[in-house]
Design a protein around this motif. Structure first.
Motif, PDB file in Angstrom:
ATOM      1  N   PHE B  13      30.702  37.099  41.686  1.00 26.52           N
ATOM      2  CA  PHE B  13      30.822  38.217  40.759  1.00 26.52           C
ATOM      3  C   PHE B  13      31.624  39.305  41.457  1.00 26.52           C
ATOM      4  CE2 PHE B  13      26.900  36.265  39.103  1.00 26.52           C
ATOM      5  CZ  PHE B  13      27.285  36.126  37.781  1.00 26.52           C
ATOM      6  N   PHE B  21      30.259  39.509  45.142  1.00 24.25           N
ATOM      7  CA  PHE B  21      28.929  39.000  45.425  1.00 24.25           C
ATOM      8  C   PHE B  21      28.904  37.511  45.088  1.00 24.25           C
ATOM      9  CE2 PHE B  21      24.685  37.819  44.101  1.00 24.25           C
ATOM     10  CZ  PHE B  21      23.933  38.265  45.165  1.00 24.25           C
ATOM     11  N   ALA B  23      27.011  34.472  44.050  1.00 28.84           N
ATOM     12  CA  ALA B  23      25.729  34.115  43.448  1.00 28.84           C
ATOM     13  C   ALA B  23      25.408  32.642  43.670  1.00 28.84           C
ATOM     14  CB  ALA B  23      25.737  34.429  41.956  1.00 28.84           C
ATOM     15  N   PRO B  42      13.406  31.783  44.506  1.00 28.72           N
ATOM     16  CA  PRO B  42      13.004  33.168  44.284  1.00 28.72           C
ATOM     17  C   PRO B  42      13.994  33.911  43.392  1.00 28.72           C
ATOM     18  CG  PRO B  42      13.833  32.897  46.510  1.00 28.72           C
ATOM     19  CD  PRO B  42      13.802  31.545  45.893  1.00 28.72           C
ATOM     20  N   SER B  43      13.600  35.075  42.938  1.00 24.38           N
ATOM     21  CA  SER B  43      14.434  35.863  42.045  1.00 24.38           C
ATOM     22  C   SER B  43      15.793  36.151  42.674  1.00 24.38           C
ATOM     23  CB  SER B  43      13.723  37.181  41.728  1.00 24.38           C
ATOM     24  OG  SER B  43      14.366  37.811  40.672  1.00 24.38           O
ATOM     25  N   GLY B  44      16.842  35.978  41.884  1.00 25.21           N
ATOM     26  CA  GLY B  44      18.176  36.302  42.361  1.00 25.21           C
ATOM     27  C   GLY B  44      18.845  35.200  43.159  1.00 25.21           C
ATOM     28  N   CYS B  45      18.261  33.995  43.165  1.00 23.85           N
ATOM     29  CA  CYS B  45      18.824  32.944  44.011  1.00 23.85           C
ATOM     30  C   CYS B  45      19.954  32.194  43.314  1.00 23.85           C
ATOM     31  CB  CYS B  45      17.738  31.972  44.446  1.00 23.85           C
ATOM     32  SG  CYS B  45      17.128  30.960  43.110  1.00 23.85           S
ATOM     33  N   GLY B  46      20.201  32.492  42.038  1.00 22.65           N
ATOM     34  CA  GLY B  46      21.327  31.859  41.359  1.00 22.65           C
ATOM     35  C   GLY B  46      20.948  30.772  40.359  1.00 22.65           C
ATOM     36  N   LYS B  47      19.686  30.712  39.968  1.00 23.12           N
ATOM     37  CA  LYS B  47      19.251  29.677  39.026  1.00 23.12           C
ATOM     38  C   LYS B  47      19.882  29.889  37.660  1.00 23.12           C
ATOM     39  CE  LYS B  47      14.961  31.043  39.326  1.00 23.12           C
ATOM     40  NZ  LYS B  47      14.920  32.159  40.265  1.00 23.12           N
ATOM     41  N   THR B  48      19.699  31.112  37.149  1.00 23.60           N
ATOM     42  CA  THR B  48      20.239  31.397  35.822  1.00 23.60           C
ATOM     43  C   THR B  48      21.757  31.250  35.817  1.00 23.60           C
ATOM     44  OG1 THR B  48      18.428  32.884  35.290  1.00 23.60           O
ATOM     45  CG2 THR B  48      20.440  33.183  34.046  1.00 23.60           C
ATOM     46  N   THR B  49      22.380  31.742  36.869  1.00 22.07           N
ATOM     47  CA  THR B  49      23.835  31.637  36.955  1.00 22.07           C
ATOM     48  C   THR B  49      24.262  30.175  36.892  1.00 22.07           C
ATOM     49  OG1 THR B  49      23.821  33.629  38.298  1.00 22.07           O
ATOM     50  CG2 THR B  49      25.832  32.322  38.313  1.00 22.07           C
ATOM     51  N   GLU B 164      13.613  29.711  32.165  1.00 25.38           N
ATOM     52  CA  GLU B 164      12.288  30.332  32.276  1.00 25.38           C
ATOM     53  C   GLU B 164      11.627  30.525  30.920  1.00 25.38           C
ATOM     54  OE1 GLU B 164      11.410  32.954  35.210  1.00 25.38           O
ATOM     55  OE2 GLU B 164      13.334  32.890  36.254  1.00 25.38           O
ATOM     56  N   HIS B 197      10.957  30.231  38.366  1.00 28.37           N
ATOM     57  CA  HIS B 197      10.730  30.673  39.746  1.00 28.37           C
ATOM     58  C   HIS B 197       9.310  30.313  40.177  1.00 28.37           C
ATOM     59  CE1 HIS B 197       9.453  34.146  37.282  1.00 28.37           C
ATOM     60  NE2 HIS B 197       8.453  34.123  38.120  1.00 28.37           N
TER      61      HIS B 197
HETATM   62  N1  LIG Z   1      26.995  39.461  35.603  1.00 31.42           N
HETATM   63  C1  LIG Z   1      26.684  39.657  36.893  1.00 31.42           C
HETATM   64  N2  LIG Z   1      27.379  40.540  37.643  1.00 31.42           N
HETATM   65  C2  LIG Z   1      27.075  40.730  38.938  1.00 31.42           C
HETATM   66  N3  LIG Z   1      26.105  40.090  39.590  1.00 31.42           N
HETATM   67  C3  LIG Z   1      25.373  39.199  38.902  1.00 31.42           C
HETATM   68  C4  LIG Z   1      25.621  38.947  37.519  1.00 31.42           C
HETATM   69  N4  LIG Z   1      24.743  38.013  37.097  1.00 31.42           N
HETATM   70  C5  LIG Z   1      23.979  37.723  38.161  1.00 31.42           C
HETATM   71  N5  LIG Z   1      24.363  38.419  39.258  1.00 31.42           N
HETATM   72  C6  LIG Z   1      23.768  38.335  40.585  1.00 31.42           C
HETATM   73  O1  LIG Z   1      23.766  36.998  40.993  1.00 31.42           O
HETATM   74  C7  LIG Z   1      22.556  36.678  41.643  1.00 31.42           C
HETATM   75  C8  LIG Z   1      21.935  35.492  40.981  1.00 31.42           C
HETATM   76  O2  LIG Z   1      21.521  35.854  39.702  1.00 31.42           O
HETATM   77  P1  LIG Z   1      20.698  34.889  38.757  1.00 31.42           P
HETATM   78  O3  LIG Z   1      20.529  35.576  37.470  1.00 31.42           O
HETATM   79  O4  LIG Z   1      21.346  33.561  38.759  1.00 31.42           O
HETATM   80  O5  LIG Z   1      19.321  34.821  39.510  1.00 31.42           O
HETATM   81  P2  LIG Z   1      18.042  33.957  39.147  1.00 31.42           P
HETATM   82  O6  LIG Z   1      17.891  32.945  40.201  1.00 31.42           O
HETATM   83  O7  LIG Z   1      18.121  33.484  37.755  1.00 31.42           O
HETATM   84  O8  LIG Z   1      16.888  35.029  39.309  1.00 31.42           O
HETATM   85  P3  LIG Z   1      15.635  35.345  38.373  1.00 31.42           P
HETATM   86  O9  LIG Z   1      14.540  34.461  38.794  1.00 31.42           O
HETATM   87  O10 LIG Z   1      15.331  36.773  38.716  1.00 31.42           O
HETATM   88  O11 LIG Z   1      16.063  35.176  36.961  1.00 31.42           O
HETATM   89  C9  LIG Z   1      21.696  37.915  41.578  1.00 31.42           C
HETATM   90  O12 LIG Z   1      21.709  38.529  42.846  1.00 31.42           O
HETATM   91  C10 LIG Z   1      22.340  38.777  40.552  1.00 31.42           C
HETATM   92  O13 LIG Z   1      22.209  40.127  40.904  1.00 31.42           O
END
Ligand SMILES: Nc1ncnc2c1ncn2[C@@H]1O[C@H](COP(=O)(O)OP(=O)(O)OP(=O)(O)O)[C@@H](O)[C@H]1O
Ligand SMILES: [Mg+2]
Lengths: 305, 368
Positions: B13, B21, B23, B42-49, B164, B197
């Motif tokens: 990103f 950053f 992800a 854990p939260s923010g590890c990139g699953k949703t991405t 989730e 998570h």
């Molecule tokens: N559109 C975006 N712009 C900038 N950074 C992003 C964006 N989307 C996600 N990120 C960053 O990428 C990282 C991974 O995000 P992601 O949403 O994949 O986390 P996650 O594993 O799904 O976490 P959670 O369990 O909290 O949903 C995070 O640090 C988030 O801040």
């Protein structure tokens, strides 16, 4: 509220204690209530009485419903009613479409540009209606020098006497209204658009929705509360349209732009028929109330809040 | 149905102010046809991405995504033949449940009869018939969740993506929905990618689990394999509850020394750890592999540690006993009838058949 026994404060003189505690509150409420009574309720009530009188400063005469019968027999009244309806139908829906379209485009922009356009679009709302009317007088100037005439001249059209002919005068006022202020509506629409979760559009993307389908099946229905609000307030405002008429056409030519509000003004302050003007005002008020209620009834049936 | 493959997927990103950053940092995996795979971390590890990249809602910075036998890098979400259940459900609030379910098929201009039949079928699978003409706001959280699933299944997509979906539900409903999702997977014979998570959800639902941390895949394995053979300290600490204990030890020949005690290990184990002679090591042992009693069937009584109990938690079916080794708190999951109270001196027995060793530098498991 008073379920628990008041042990700490024995109810010796309840009224006195009550006043000591809440007296100030009543004092504060009193001020706006007085203002309302003196400057709103009293004029409305006396205007209502006036509408049944042959009003004169030297002493009014009670004439029953004569003002109302005179009014409905007056051709100019019906003409002004028709003009007002035409003006409303010609402006409000078009304005909503323009406002919506502008909002839709602004919404796609980056934050910085959004702020810029919100501000510029809102600017006319800050300017007084008088100023805007004066500017438009210059735009509608009937000679070759007029801005609008020069513009249509580019396409080979002859100059038009915009405000001076009965077949273009009302349309000119409507046109001016289209290009007028959309700022407030844009801000409302943008807020509403921002309130739609992004995931709805992502779900729609996955659901094979086309751009049109997303607009028509998702955005537009979710904008309905805002649209309803703009519709109702827009109709109320346009039923009362006065400043532009007063400044630009004085209701002419040949009553082509006489709206109800202008007619009321004319009746009262040019002909000093305050009784008749009051009767006209009450008809206008009643009309606005009825139309607003109908709009709410009709449109809010399936609005999603 | 189809398989899903990530080849060297990176996602960065770029923010004008905050810089770049990462992800997702170079993901590689294959999800087989009809497999139920869970992304956990854990939260923010990139699953949703990662999930959104499969869906096409997010474009990868580099690498290839393959669904079925097509490289889908440049395909719009609607052309990828996937369905997604969003974390907030993303139901269309102004449409009835029926309209929500049929929206996708209507966009595809399917025949009316077909749509009706599909909607009726999904509603019956998910038990939504009685509320089909209600709006989403008139449903409970669990019912909304089912509608979101229903919207996915009417379309018979190649791959289901879940982000989730249970996180908004209360604990009881979550257990119930977990079972329903498991059954749904069997019935639909669908490829499912599921993000959570919650490691319990991951362990109970996933046929295979992808454990992520900081945008890097830590391990991909079945639940039992993850539990039994975690590849590094992150996985070891993330999977299992309470988490695995880590104890600092030093190897001296056949002896593992730690504060307040030592274990004598067999020759084979000592040989496998020879690289770490006189060096620090981390001993990993799960709470359920430390017992407080000389129970029948405990394989080896040689691995004992005399500790002082700090806290005892009674969970009914078992007790959690906390004691200290060095500056680390160690948890033992013991039989509920084991005697123990805070301050008591107690001998703990370690099941050395089940322990792991980790390199303190790399945090990787040492294969011995
Ligand atoms: N559109 C975006 N712009 C900038 N950074 C992003 C964006 N989307 C996600 N990120 C960053 O990428 C990282 C991974 O995000 P992601 O949403 O994949 O986390 P996650 O594993 O799904 O976490 P959670 O369990 O909290 O949903 C995070 O640090 C988030 O801040
Ligand atoms: Mg997420």
């Amino acid at each position: 509220m008073q379920t628990a026994p008041a042990q700490s404060r024995p109810p010796r003189t309840p009224m006195k204690g009550y006043m000591r505690e809440y007296g100030w509150a009543y004092l504060f409420i009193l001020a706006p209530v007085l203002l309302f009574l003196i400057f709103t309720l009293y004029p409305v009530a006396s205007a209502f009485l006036m509408s049944f009188q042959q009003y004169s400063v030297m002493g009014s005469e009670w004439i029953g419903t004569d003002n109302y019968t005179r009014m409905v027999k007056d051709e100019v009244f019906w003409k002004s009613m028709w003009n007002t309806v035409l003006f409303t139908v010609g402006t409000v829906p078009v304005n909503i479409i323009i406002t919506y379209a502008l909002s839709f485009f602004i919404f796609q922009m980056k934050d910085k540009w959004q702020t810029f356009f919100k501000a510029t679009m809102y600017l006319p709302a800050v300017a007084s209606g008088v100023t805007i009317s004066v500017v438009w007088l210059a735009i509608f100037d009937p000679t070759h020098a007029g801005l609008l005439n020069r513009f249509i001249g580019l396409f080979g059209f002859d100059p038009v006497i915009w405000l001076g002919k009965s077949d273009t005068a009302l349309f000119s006022l409507i046109l001016m209204n289209w290009l007028g202020s959309h700022g407030a509506g844009i801000i409302l629409y943008l807020a509403a658009m921002g309130g739609i979760p992004k995931s709805l559009y992502e779900a729609a993307d996955i659901d094979h929705a086309s751009g049109w389908s997303k607009f028509w099946r998702i955005t537009w229905p979710l904008m309905k509360p805002t649209t309803l609000y703009l519709l109702v307030t827009g109709v109320i405002t346009s039923f009362q349209v006065f400043i532009s008429v007063y400044l630009m056409t004085q209701g002419g030519p040949n009553f082509a732009t006489t709206t109800i509000a202008y007619l009321i003004y004319n009746t009262a302050f040019n002909f000093y028929e305050f009784g008749l003007a009051s009767a006209q005002s009450f008809v206008l008020a009643a009309l606005i109330i009825v139309i607003s209620v109908i709009q709410f009834k009709y449109f809010s049936s399936d609005v999603e809040y | 149905m189809a398989r899903v493959e990530f080849r060297n997927i990176r996602k960065e990103f770029v923010d004008d102010n905050k810089g770049t950053f990462t992800a997702v940092a170079g993901s590689n995996f294959v999800i087989e046809d009809k497999e139920f795979v869970v992304f956990v971390g854990p939260s923010g590890c990139g699953k949703t991405t990662s999930l959104r990249m499969i869906a096409g809602l997010e474009r990868q910075t580099s690498g290839d995504i393959i669904i079925g036998d097509r490289v889908v890098n440049n395909l719009h979400p609607k052309d990828r033949d996937i369905a997604m259940v969003f974390q907030d459900y993303a139901l269309y609030p102004h449409m009835t449940i029926r309209e929500n379910l049929s929206f996708g098929l209507r966009n595809l201009k399917k025949p009316k009869a077909y749509i009706e039949q599909k909607v009726a079928q999904a509603a019956s699978i998910l038990g939504l018939e009685s509320m089909i003409d209600r709006k989403p706001r008139e449903l409970s959280g669990g019912q909304r969740q089912r509608v979101a699933v229903g919207r996915a299944i009417v379309r018979d997509p190649q791959v289901f993506l879940f982000d989730e979906p249970l996180s908004n539900l209360d604990a009881k409903l979550r257990v119930q929905m977990r079972v329903e999702l498991s059954e749904l997977h069997k019935r639909l014979e669908a490829t499912i990618v599921y993000v959570t998570h919650d490691q319990v959800e991951a362990m109970t639902l996933g046929e295979r689990i992808v454990v992520m941390n900081n945008g890097i895949i830590q391990q991909i394995a079945s639940p039992t394999e993850l539990y039994a053979n975690p590849q590094n300290m992150f996985v070891a600490g993330f999977i299992g509850s309470p988490p695995m204990n880590f104890i600092d030890v030093t190897k001296e020949g056949n002896v593992l020394r730690m504060e307040g005690g030592s274990f004598t290990i067999p020759d084979a184990m000592a040989r496998g750890l020879s690289k770490y002679e006189n060096k620090p090591l981390i001993l990993g042992v799960r709470p359920e592999h430390i017992s407080g009693e000389d129970l029948p069937g405990t394989p080896n009584h040689e691995y004992t540690y005399a500790g002082k109990i700090q806290v005892v938690e009674h969970l009914g079916s078992e007790n959690l006993v906390y004691f200290r080794i060095g500056n680390r708190t160690v948890t033992a999951k013991v039989h509920p009838e084991t005697t123990g109270y805070p301050g008591m001196d107690k001998t703990f027995i370690f099941n050395f058949d089940k322990v792991h060793f980790f390199d303190p530098e790399t945090e990787q498991r040492i294969d011995w």
